[in-house]
Design a protein around this motif. Sequence first.
Motif, short mmCIF file in Angstrom:
data_model
loop_
_atom_site.label_atom_id
_atom_site.label_comp_id
_atom_site.label_asym_id
_atom_site.label_seq_id
_atom_site.Cartn_x
_atom_site.Cartn_y
_atom_site.Cartn_z
N VAL A 217 44.04 57.92 40.29
CA VAL A 217 44.08 57.62 41.72
C VAL A 217 43.75 56.14 41.88
N TYR A 218 44.43 55.51 42.79
CA TYR A 218 44.28 54.07 42.99
C TYR A 218 43.82 53.75 44.40
N LEU A 219 43.15 52.63 44.53
CA LEU A 219 42.82 52.11 45.85
C LEU A 219 43.29 50.66 45.88
N GLN A 220 44.33 50.41 46.65
CA GLN A 220 44.82 49.05 46.80
C GLN A 220 44.12 48.43 48.00
N MET A 221 43.54 47.29 47.78
CA MET A 221 42.77 46.61 48.82
C MET A 221 43.39 45.24 49.08
#
Length: 122
Positions: free
Chosen positions: A79-83
């Motif tokens: 799972v990724y979190l692009q900020m």
Amino acid sequence: QVQLEESGGGLVQIGDSLTLSCTASGRTFGGYAFGWFREAPGREREFLAAIAWSVDTTWYSDSVKSRFAIYKDTAKNTVYLQMNNLKPEDTAVYFCAAKDGGPMMTAFFGYWGQGTQVTVSS
């Protein structure tokens, strides 16, 4: 046993983008949801975003939904979190967490990673 490992944190400049990764292991994750949280010094742990593993459903905190995006790669169990457009107030330790059913509430996330530090320098 579910294990979560975050990566991708670091030191960035104001306005930069950064993508965090959370790799999960230990079982299959049908029915699970994965979330990203952060904790800054002197502040409570803050929910940022979550995503269901088996369906295309996401949840976001109003404070970050215009700048952050959560997505997944089920083939990689990640799972990724692009900020985007990072600000000094985004400086915190970022945690990945998982839950097996239950409402979308922090208390129901029973599995946590060790966290990864994100520092946004001015």
